[in-house]
Design a protein around this motif. Structure first.
Motif, short mmCIF file in Angstrom:
data_model
loop_
_atom_site.label_atom_id
_atom_site.label_comp_id
_atom_site.label_asym_id
_atom_site.label_seq_id
_atom_site.Cartn_x
_atom_site.Cartn_y
_atom_site.Cartn_z
N PRO A 12 13.14 40.91 6.58
CA PRO A 12 14.33 41.33 7.34
C PRO A 12 15.10 40.14 7.92
O PRO A 12 16.33 40.17 7.98
N GLN A 13 14.39 39.08 8.29
CA GLN A 13 15.05 37.90 8.83
C GLN A 13 15.88 37.20 7.75
O GLN A 13 16.99 36.72 8.02
N GLU A 16 19.01 39.31 7.16
CA GLU A 16 20.01 39.12 8.21
C GLU A 16 20.72 37.78 8.07
O GLU A 16 21.95 37.68 8.19
N CYS A 35 26.28 44.02 9.13
CA CYS A 35 24.94 43.43 9.16
C CYS A 35 24.00 44.21 10.07
O CYS A 35 22.83 44.42 9.73
N GLU A 36 24.49 44.67 11.20
CA GLU A 36 23.66 45.45 12.12
C GLU A 36 23.25 46.77 11.48
O GLU A 36 22.09 47.19 11.59
N GLN A 39 20.70 46.10 8.81
CA GLN A 39 19.44 45.60 9.35
C GLN A 39 18.50 46.77 9.63
O GLN A 39 17.29 46.65 9.47
N THR A 43 14.53 47.13 8.09
CA THR A 43 13.41 47.14 9.03
C THR A 43 12.75 48.52 9.08
O THR A 43 11.79 48.71 9.81
#
Length: 97
Positions: A12-13, A16, A35-36, A39, A43
């Motif tokens: 996930p990092q 992002e 992006c939010e 994300q 996740t």
């Protein structure tokens, strides 16, 4: 026939970082929102690749409403990266075939 080399699972990092680095020309507000939203997909937990793909598609559909130009391009880029995330997470090579 051999198996194609597959890329490692995308964290996930990493998702992002890629999403935020590739704005696709969108303004900061659009890029941040996209992006939010995505994300949350990377996740979350999915039992199957199809479920993961469906989540990518659903997020794109919700974001596309009213979006135009470069923001729409950013949504499509994030959707494609989301699908790549799903591929890397669920793809298994069956070399015995």
């Amino acid at each position: 026939m051999g198996c194609a080399k597959i890329q490692p699972i995308m964290t996930p990092q990493e998702f992002e970082a890629d999403c935020r680095a590739n704005a696709a020309g969108a303004d900061a507000a659009c890029a941040s929102k996209v992006c939010e939203v995505y994300q949350a997909v990377v996740t979350d937990y999915y039992d199957t690749m199809e479920g993961c793909y469906a989540a990518c598609k659903d997020r794109a559909a919700s974001l596309e409403t009213g979006a135009t130009g470069q923001c729409l391009a950013k949504i499509h880029k994030a959707r494609d990266t989301c699908r790549d995330f799903c591929n890397r997470k669920f793809y298994r090579c069956n070399c015995a075939k």
